[in-house]
Design a protein around this motif. Structure first.
Motif, PDB file in Angstrom:
ATOM      1  N   LEU A 145       4.973 -30.979  18.570  1.00  0.00           N
ATOM      2  CA  LEU A 145       5.687 -29.697  18.502  1.00  0.00           C
ATOM      3  C   LEU A 145       4.711 -28.526  18.542  1.00  0.00           C
ATOM      4  CD1 LEU A 145       8.502 -30.502  15.928  1.00  0.00           C
ATOM      5  CD2 LEU A 145       8.828 -29.778  18.318  1.00  0.00           C
ATOM      6  N   VAL A 146       3.605 -28.651  17.828  1.00  0.00           N
ATOM      7  CA  VAL A 146       2.589 -27.594  17.822  1.00  0.00           C
ATOM      8  C   VAL A 146       2.007 -27.422  19.229  1.00  0.00           C
ATOM      9  CG1 VAL A 146       0.247 -27.092  16.992  1.00  0.00           C
ATOM     10  CG2 VAL A 146       2.046 -27.705  15.369  1.00  0.00           C
ATOM     11  N   ILE A 147       1.724 -28.514  19.911  1.00  0.00           N
ATOM     12  CA  ILE A 147       1.183 -28.444  21.269  1.00  0.00           C
ATOM     13  C   ILE A 147       2.188 -27.767  22.197  1.00  0.00           C
ATOM     14  CG2 ILE A 147       0.505 -29.835  23.285  1.00  0.00           C
ATOM     15  CD1 ILE A 147      -0.658 -31.885  21.208  1.00  0.00           C
ATOM     16  N   LEU A 148       3.451 -28.133  22.085  1.00  0.00           N
ATOM     17  CA  LEU A 148       4.484 -27.513  22.918  1.00  0.00           C
ATOM     18  C   LEU A 148       4.578 -26.013  22.648  1.00  0.00           C
ATOM     19  CD1 LEU A 148       7.306 -30.201  22.702  1.00  0.00           C
ATOM     20  CD2 LEU A 148       5.834 -29.706  24.678  1.00  0.00           C
ATOM     21  N   ARG A 149       4.517 -25.644  21.379  1.00  0.00           N
ATOM     22  CA  ARG A 149       4.637 -24.225  21.024  1.00  0.00           C
ATOM     23  C   ARG A 149       3.466 -23.424  21.590  1.00  0.00           C
ATOM     24  NH1 ARG A 149       8.672 -20.731  19.791  1.00  0.00           N
ATOM     25  NH2 ARG A 149       7.855 -19.036  18.525  1.00  0.00           N
ATOM     26  N   VAL A 150       2.251 -23.938  21.468  1.00  0.00           N
ATOM     27  CA  VAL A 150       1.091 -23.248  22.027  1.00  0.00           C
ATOM     28  C   VAL A 150       1.266 -23.081  23.537  1.00  0.00           C
ATOM     29  CG1 VAL A 150      -1.395 -23.451  22.477  1.00  0.00           C
ATOM     30  CG2 VAL A 150      -0.494 -23.902  20.181  1.00  0.00           C
ATOM     31  N   ALA A 151       1.760 -24.122  24.199  1.00  0.00           N
ATOM     32  CA  ALA A 151       1.982 -24.035  25.648  1.00  0.00           C
ATOM     33  C   ALA A 151       2.980 -22.936  25.986  1.00  0.00           C
ATOM     34  CB  ALA A 151       2.464 -25.381  26.187  1.00  0.00           C
ATOM     35  N   VAL A 152       4.036 -22.829  25.209  1.00  0.00           N
ATOM     36  CA  VAL A 152       5.037 -21.773  25.443  1.00  0.00           C
ATOM     37  C   VAL A 152       4.402 -20.402  25.258  1.00  0.00           C
ATOM     38  CG1 VAL A 152       7.135 -20.703  24.509  1.00  0.00           C
ATOM     39  CG2 VAL A 152       7.056 -23.176  24.891  1.00  0.00           C
ATOM     40  N   LEU A 153       3.724 -20.212  24.138  1.00  0.00           N
ATOM     41  CA  LEU A 153       3.153 -18.899  23.828  1.00  0.00           C
ATOM     42  C   LEU A 153       2.110 -18.466  24.854  1.00  0.00           C
ATOM     43  CD1 LEU A 153       2.789 -19.241  19.959  1.00  0.00           C
ATOM     44  CD2 LEU A 153       4.540 -17.955  21.217  1.00  0.00           C
ATOM     45  N   ASN A 154       1.376 -19.427  25.399  1.00  0.00           N
ATOM     46  CA  ASN A 154       0.330 -19.109  26.378  1.00  0.00           C
ATOM     47  C   ASN A 154       0.802 -19.227  27.822  1.00  0.00           C
ATOM     48  OD1 ASN A 154      -1.607 -18.426  24.488  1.00  0.00           O
ATOM     49  ND2 ASN A 154      -2.312 -20.524  24.274  1.00  0.00           N
ATOM     50  N   ARG A 155       2.098 -19.419  28.018  1.00  0.00           N
ATOM     51  CA  ARG A 155       2.681 -19.512  29.359  1.00  0.00           C
ATOM     52  C   ARG A 155       1.958 -20.557  30.207  1.00  0.00           C
ATOM     53  NH1 ARG A 155       1.985 -14.566  27.743  1.00  0.00           N
ATOM     54  NH2 ARG A 155       0.280 -14.061  29.161  1.00  0.00           N
TER      55      ARG A 155
END
Length: 177
Positions: free
Chosen positions: A70-80
């Protein structure tokens, strides 16, 4: 150059004999040589160090696989970084993360009714803060530390930091576009 064309040519597996041993190690650890690793092979020392660090973060973490993904997915979202997001959805599903929880990582700011556990929620708040603001306020750190201590705390912070590195390289070099 097309605006979404990769900015650094990938090294096709099997085309550089001097990389053969390293390609074997990457394929053994990862199951294949992804587009990311094909780009990283432009610098064999960086590819080696990257593999060591990211393997530790992904495969030897004290975090639950669900929190980690979940943390990896969130970072990916925030960094486009859609390449990173898409690469980790199968890992999140395999870790038992629901599609609703995965979809909730795409909502910025997060919805109050996001389907995350309390531990997941505070880990994701840390990911948001580290990614967007860098500095973590003491009040948030205290809430994180109430759930994650010792190795888990370090593994959580290292996961957020490492995947910020991953997403920023992917975006800067337009890997996976």
């Amino acid at each position: 150059m097309h605006p979404t064309a990769p900015r650094l040519a990938p090294i096709a597996p099997g085309t550089r004999p001097e990389l053969a041993d390293q390609e074997v190690r990457i394929a053994a650890a990862r199951g294949r040589i992804s587009g990311l690793y094909q780009v990283l092979l432009n610098s064999p020392p960086i590819a080696h160090g990257w593999e060591q660090m990211l393997s530790a973060v992904r495969n030897h973490s004290s975090l639950s696989a669900a929190v980690r993904e979940l943390v990896i997915l969130r970072v990916a979202v925030l960094n486009r970084a859609p390449y990173e997001f898409d690469a980790h959805v199968p890992h999140a599903l395999a870790a038992g993360v629901s599609q609703a929880a995965i979809d909730a990582t795409r909502v910025v700011p997060p919805a109050a009714d996001s389907p995350w556990s309390d531990a997941e929620r505070v880990a994701l708040e840390l990911a948001d803060t580290m990614t967007r603001d860098i500095e973590v306020p003491d009040a948030l750190f205290a809430r994180v530390e109430a759930v994650f201590q010792g190795q888990q705390l370090l593994d959580l912070v290292a996961t957020v930091a490492a995947y910020n590195m991953v997403s920023r390289l992917l975006v800067a070099l337009r890997v996976g576009h």
